[in-house]
Design a protein around this motif. Structure first.
Motif, PDB file in Angstrom:
ATOM      1  N   TRP A 334      37.101  32.436   3.568  1.00 23.11           N
ATOM      2  CA  TRP A 334      37.598  31.480   4.616  1.00 23.11           C
ATOM      3  C   TRP A 334      37.866  30.110   4.284  1.00 23.11           C
ATOM      4  CZ3 TRP A 334      39.754  34.003   8.531  1.00 23.11           C
ATOM      5  CH2 TRP A 334      39.290  35.182   8.856  1.00 23.11           C
ATOM      6  N   VAL A 335      36.838  29.618   3.493  1.00 23.06           N
ATOM      7  CA  VAL A 335      36.896  28.329   3.041  1.00 23.06           C
ATOM      8  C   VAL A 335      38.184  28.088   1.984  1.00 23.06           C
ATOM      9  CG1 VAL A 335      35.769  26.471   1.747  1.00 23.06           C
ATOM     10  CG2 VAL A 335      34.549  27.795   3.592  1.00 23.06           C
ATOM     11  N   GLY A 336      38.178  29.081   1.300  1.00 27.74           N
ATOM     12  CA  GLY A 336      39.336  29.118   0.193  1.00 27.74           C
ATOM     13  C   GLY A 336      40.608  29.076   0.868  1.00 27.74           C
ATOM     14  N   ALA A 337      40.970  29.939   1.928  1.00 26.57           N
ATOM     15  CA  ALA A 337      42.005  29.863   2.886  1.00 26.57           C
ATOM     16  C   ALA A 337      42.404  28.334   3.489  1.00 26.57           C
ATOM     17  CB  ALA A 337      42.099  30.980   3.893  1.00 26.57           C
ATOM     18  N   SER A 338      41.297  27.903   3.895  1.00 28.33           N
ATOM     19  CA  SER A 338      41.422  26.394   4.401  1.00 28.33           C
ATOM     20  C   SER A 338      41.778  25.515   3.486  1.00 28.33           C
ATOM     21  CB  SER A 338      40.197  26.253   5.166  1.00 28.33           C
ATOM     22  OG  SER A 338      39.535  27.042   5.963  1.00 28.33           O
ATOM     23  N   VAL A 339      41.474  25.599   2.203  1.00 23.18           N
ATOM     24  CA  VAL A 339      41.952  24.907   1.213  1.00 23.18           C
ATOM     25  C   VAL A 339      43.212  25.070   0.838  1.00 23.18           C
ATOM     26  CG1 VAL A 339      41.937  24.449  -1.319  1.00 23.18           C
ATOM     27  CG2 VAL A 339      39.556  24.697  -0.022  1.00 23.18           C
ATOM     28  N   VAL A 340      43.952  26.406   0.938  1.00 25.61           N
ATOM     29  CA  VAL A 340      45.332  26.479   0.796  1.00 25.61           C
ATOM     30  C   VAL A 340      46.037  25.877   1.706  1.00 25.61           C
ATOM     31  CG1 VAL A 340      46.966  28.113   0.463  1.00 25.61           C
ATOM     32  CG2 VAL A 340      44.709  28.701  -0.732  1.00 25.61           C
ATOM     33  N   VAL A 341      45.646  26.416   2.952  1.00 27.85           N
ATOM     34  CA  VAL A 341      46.494  25.758   4.141  1.00 27.85           C
ATOM     35  C   VAL A 341      46.390  24.070   4.169  1.00 27.85           C
ATOM     36  CG1 VAL A 341      46.241  25.493   6.888  1.00 27.85           C
ATOM     37  CG2 VAL A 341      45.802  27.727   5.637  1.00 27.85           C
ATOM     38  N   TYR A 342      45.492  23.612   3.847  1.00 27.34           N
ATOM     39  CA  TYR A 342      45.346  22.102   3.618  1.00 27.34           C
ATOM     40  C   TYR A 342      46.426  21.642   2.558  1.00 27.34           C
ATOM     41  CZ  TYR A 342      44.149  17.234   2.343  1.00 27.34           C
ATOM     42  OH  TYR A 342      44.132  15.999   1.966  1.00 27.34           O
ATOM     43  N   PHE A 343      46.547  22.500   1.651  1.00 26.76           N
ATOM     44  CA  PHE A 343      47.439  22.016   0.365  1.00 26.76           C
ATOM     45  C   PHE A 343      48.915  22.245   1.157  1.00 26.76           C
ATOM     46  CE2 PHE A 343      50.004  23.292  -3.357  1.00 26.76           C
ATOM     47  CZ  PHE A 343      50.042  22.172  -4.081  1.00 26.76           C
ATOM     48  N   LEU A 344      49.144  23.343   1.872  1.00 32.86           N
ATOM     49  CA  LEU A 344      50.419  23.716   2.339  1.00 32.86           C
ATOM     50  C   LEU A 344      50.886  22.397   3.267  1.00 32.86           C
ATOM     51  CD1 LEU A 344      50.257  27.457   2.867  1.00 32.86           C
ATOM     52  CD2 LEU A 344      51.540  26.232   1.169  1.00 32.86           C
ATOM     53  N   VAL A 345      49.882  22.086   4.280  1.00 34.27           N
ATOM     54  CA  VAL A 345      50.255  21.146   5.271  1.00 34.27           C
ATOM     55  C   VAL A 345      50.410  19.647   4.572  1.00 34.27           C
ATOM     56  CG1 VAL A 345      49.481  19.776   7.266  1.00 34.27           C
ATOM     57  CG2 VAL A 345      49.116  22.662   6.945  1.00 34.27           C
ATOM     58  N   THR A 346      49.529  19.248   3.747  1.00 37.05           N
ATOM     59  CA  THR A 346      49.769  17.905   3.282  1.00 37.05           C
ATOM     60  C   THR A 346      50.521  17.676   2.101  1.00 37.05           C
ATOM     61  OG1 THR A 346      47.917  18.305   1.815  1.00 37.05           O
ATOM     62  CG2 THR A 346      47.400  17.458   3.804  1.00 37.05           C
ATOM     63  N   VAL A 347      51.239  18.533   1.368  1.00 36.69           N
ATOM     64  CA  VAL A 347      51.973  18.464   0.180  1.00 36.69           C
ATOM     65  C   VAL A 347      53.233  19.374   0.178  1.00 36.69           C
ATOM     66  CG1 VAL A 347      52.025  18.955  -2.264  1.00 36.69           C
ATOM     67  CG2 VAL A 347      49.891  18.041  -1.446  1.00 36.69           C
ATOM     68  N   VAL A 348      53.033  20.816   0.263  1.00 39.09           N
ATOM     69  CA  VAL A 348      54.180  21.627   0.206  1.00 39.09           C
ATOM     70  C   VAL A 348      55.239  21.468   1.274  1.00 39.09           C
ATOM     71  CG1 VAL A 348      54.733  23.973   0.147  1.00 39.09           C
ATOM     72  CG2 VAL A 348      52.883  23.157  -0.922  1.00 39.09           C
ATOM     73  N   LEU A 349      54.760  21.474   2.522  1.00 43.04           N
ATOM     74  CA  LEU A 349      55.657  21.164   3.532  1.00 43.04           C
ATOM     75  C   LEU A 349      56.266  20.005   3.727  1.00 43.04           C
ATOM     76  CD1 LEU A 349      53.814  22.474   6.652  1.00 43.04           C
ATOM     77  CD2 LEU A 349      55.853  23.581   5.994  1.00 43.04           C
ATOM     78  N   PRO A 350      55.723  18.989   3.575  1.00 43.48           N
ATOM     79  CA  PRO A 350      56.496  17.509   3.574  1.00 43.48           C
ATOM     80  C   PRO A 350      57.379  17.302   2.636  1.00 43.48           C
ATOM     81  CG  PRO A 350      54.092  17.049   4.053  1.00 43.48           C
ATOM     82  CD  PRO A 350      54.066  18.525   3.624  1.00 43.48           C
ATOM     83  N   VAL A 351      57.098  17.718   1.178  1.00 46.37           N
ATOM     84  CA  VAL A 351      57.929  17.726   0.047  1.00 46.37           C
ATOM     85  C   VAL A 351      59.050  18.602   0.350  1.00 46.37           C
ATOM     86  CG1 VAL A 351      58.165  17.829  -2.257  1.00 46.37           C
ATOM     87  CG2 VAL A 351      56.024  16.741  -1.449  1.00 46.37           C
ATOM     88  N   ALA A 352      58.713  19.679   0.502  1.00 43.47           N
ATOM     89  CA  ALA A 352      59.728  20.903   0.720  1.00 43.47           C
ATOM     90  C   ALA A 352      60.810  20.387   1.828  1.00 43.47           C
ATOM     91  CB  ALA A 352      59.326  22.023   1.226  1.00 43.47           C
ATOM     92  N   VAL A 353      60.247  20.113   2.698  1.00 39.85           N
ATOM     93  CA  VAL A 353      61.469  19.551   4.003  1.00 39.85           C
ATOM     94  C   VAL A 353      62.051  18.259   3.515  1.00 39.85           C
ATOM     95  CG1 VAL A 353      59.986  17.827   5.291  1.00 39.85           C
ATOM     96  CG2 VAL A 353      61.628  19.293   6.611  1.00 39.85           C
ATOM     97  N   LEU A 354      61.726  17.381   2.579  1.00 44.39           N
ATOM     98  CA  LEU A 354      62.422  16.365   2.251  1.00 44.39           C
ATOM     99  C   LEU A 354      63.657  16.717   1.378  1.00 44.39           C
ATOM    100  CD1 LEU A 354      62.052  13.302   2.829  1.00 44.39           C
ATOM    101  CD2 LEU A 354      60.890  13.225   0.743  1.00 44.39           C
TER     102      LEU A 354
END
Length: 598
Positions: A334-354
């Motif tokens: 669960w903690v590992g999944a939270s790390v992945v979610v944090y990475f997606l929210v802070t990095v992947v989503l903003p850069v991808a939508v840009l």
């Protein structure tokens, strides 16, 4: 016999007066002082002291003087404060918005950064490599681009999250990024990596034996965290919270892009619009700037008061230790999944939508039709715009110039503070750190007050922007230079001096190479943040002297969001290339590869 008659014993009393050295050679004489000042060492040190004092004090002096000056220039007056905070200015709501935004963003960033730092350092969580990727990317992405990406994600009508998640599932669009909570969310996410890096260093430096003792005594993990870990981390958390608070208070990009869409004003956005009105009311803008500066200074004083018992929590000693990772057990996935979610929210989503927005002719939520219409037209438009190349050239010149000047200046100042017993060296250290509490917009306004009145033709040129950047990032350069120099023993300099090396030779051939790791880290940091700087630049630039951040702001004001996205992607790519080139050059010339850890 004649020779024998002139021989004396140690007990003989010499006849005649004892020869005295000339008065000009006396150590405390005026001539001796002038002789020392006229050496290369004296000129460099004295010049550095004068430059630091000028950068830190002169703009603020002009700002305070002109704000309290009456409109007709006859004497002292507080009319500017009446215009700024009275009447229909809605000063109360502006102050509440500013404090709520700054405190909320600082608290959110601090909690998120501390939790992530604890997980990374003290647990056996998987995907630890994602933490540093998630901390470096938001540092490179400018605040104006990060806020723009969250407009694409959280707009009530066209936002990706509302249109692709909430509306299909629940039939509603609850996320409104144009609110105080939206501002706190974006600013907090953008600052969380800074808090994470600060707290990682604190956790690694803390001896975990006290936590282990509490656990062996039967305390539960939550109790250990609450009663042992958090009190030990209090000094580092207070320092990080202060930095987050000041950076949120001085932020212009997030309140400007998100708050103004819904009529939400903070100090920085109000100052900006006062200066854009006609006729310009410099007095009211100065009064608002002084109010913002007073709140930032109050935050610094509060931080010092909270840290009054810091010595009680000193746990770093000369004894080596290695923290034992906390086994997460069943919670590890669960903690590992939270790390992945944090990475997606802070990095992947903003850069991808840009990147997604940069490929569209006009922004719309992702659909099959939108993907079919993608093209590189926006990038061609950016390449065909002469102003884009002018802005890039100006950004590179200012970034490289500010980084070089600040690190050269602070290297000398750090030597004065740490290696000499010169009177006033503590005051010099304080002056070098003073600009950290001066918000960028306040600094820009203060420099405008100076060079609109001083007969020096630099207003509206790149030189005034260079002065602004050097002043603004002087404390950060001082931090890197002081940290690097404090790690070197003075015996190295003394050995060079014994071998006949001059001060300049010792400084150039001994100190600077040994400080290279910290100097390189500070140079790269100042280069990156200079590219991102908008708050002071927006008040000082003139047509033809735009930088990339100002050009992106102008694209936003003109509603050209897709062109803005393409320009932003190019800007991030350029920053990545510059940082990589700087590190490669540092490695080529023998600089330390672990510079950021200084």
């Amino acid at each position: 016999m004649a020779l024998a008659s002139t021989t004396t014993t140690p007990h003989d009393t010499p006849r005649g007066p004892t020869p005295q050295p000339p008065e000009s050679a006396a150590p405390g004489s005026l001539a001796g002082l002038l002789r020392r000042l006229c050496t290369l060492q004296g000129l460099l040190v004295g010049g550095s002291v004068l430059v630091v004092g000028y950068l830190a004090l002169v703009p603020l002096g002009y700002l305070v003087h002109d704000t309290f000056l009456s409109a007709d220039g006859s004497g002292f007056s507080v009319d500017a404060f009446a215009r700024a905070y009275g009447g229909n200015s809605e000063a109360g709501s502006m102050m509440l918005n500013s404090l709520g935004f700054a405190v909320g963003a600082a608290a959110f960033a601090l909690v998120l950064g501390t939790v992530l730092a604890y997980i990374q350092v003290r647990t056996d969580t998987p995907f630890k490599g994602l933490f540093f990727a998630a901390s470096l990317v938001p540092l490179i992405v400018p605040g104006i681009l990060y806020a723009t990406s969250w407009i694409f994600l959280g707009d009530p009508t066209t936002g990706v999250v509302n249109q692709l998640v909430f509306k299909p599932l629940f039939g509603i669009t609850p996320i409104n990024i144009y609110s105080v909570w939206g501002m706190i969310w974006v600013q907090g996410l953008h600052l969380a990596p800074v808090a994470f890096l600060l707290m990682v260093a604190a956790f690694r430096a803390m001896d975990p034996s006290l936590e282990e003792s509490a656990a062996m005594s039967g305390a539960r993990r939550v109790t250990v965290l609450r009663r042992v870990t958090l009190p030990l981390m209090r000094p580092a958390m207070i320092s990080a919270a202060l930095l987050m608070f000041v950076q949120s208070l001085e932020s212009f990009e997030v309140p400007g892009l998100l708050g103004l869409q819904n009529g939400i004003y903070v100090f920085t956005s109000r100052i900006y619009f006062v200066l854009r009105a006609y006729p310009i009311d410099y007095g009211a803008a100065g009064a608002l700037a002084i109010g913002l500066l007073a709140i930032a200074a109050a935050g610094v004083l509060l931080s010092g008061w909270l840290q009054r018992s810091t010595r009680t929590f000193q746990t770093v000693t000369g004894k080596a230790f290695r923290p034992r990772p906390v086994e997460l057990g069943r919670a590890r996935p669960w903690v590992g999944a939270s790390v992945v979610v944090y990475f997606l929210v802070t990095v992947v989503l903003p850069v991808a939508v840009l990147v997604y927005a940069s490929l569209l002719s006009h922004y719309t939520a992702p659909t099959r039709k939108a993907f079919a219409s993608m093209s590189l037209a926006n990038y061609r438009q950016v390449l065909d715009t002469p102003l884009a190349f002018t802005a890039l050239k100006n950004s590179v010149l200012l970034g490289v110039g500010a980084a070089t000047i600040v690190m050269a200046l602070t290297s000398v100042v750090a030597w004065v503070v740490l290696r000499t017993k010169a009177p006033g060296r503590r005051l010099l250290d304080l002056l070098a750190f003073t600009p950290i509490v001066i918000p960028g917009l306040v600094l820009g306004l203060a420099l405008a007050f100076v060079y609109l009145r001083v007969p020096l033709p630099i207003y509206g040129t790149l030189l005034i922007l260079l002065l602004s950047y050097c002043t603004r990032y002087l404390p950060y350069g001082m931090r890197y230079a002081s940290a690097a120099m404090s790690q070197m023993a003075p015996e190295l300099e003394e050995s060079a001096e014994v071998c006949g090396a001059s001060w300049f030779q010792t400084f150039r051939r001994v100190l600077l190479p040994l400080m290279s790791g910290g100097v390189l880290a500070g140079w790269i940091y100042i280069l990156v943040v200079s590219f991102r700087e908008l708050s002071s630049t927006i008040l000082l630039y003139s047509p033809g002297k735009e930088v990339l951040s100002v050009l992106i702001w102008e694209q936003f004001e003109n509603g050209q969001f897709t062109t803005l996205a393409a320009l932003g992607v190019c800007m991030v790519a350029i920053l990545v290339v510059l940082v990589c080139v700087a590190y490669r050059l540092g490695a080529r010339f023998g600089l330390q590869s672990d510079a950021p850890n200084q």
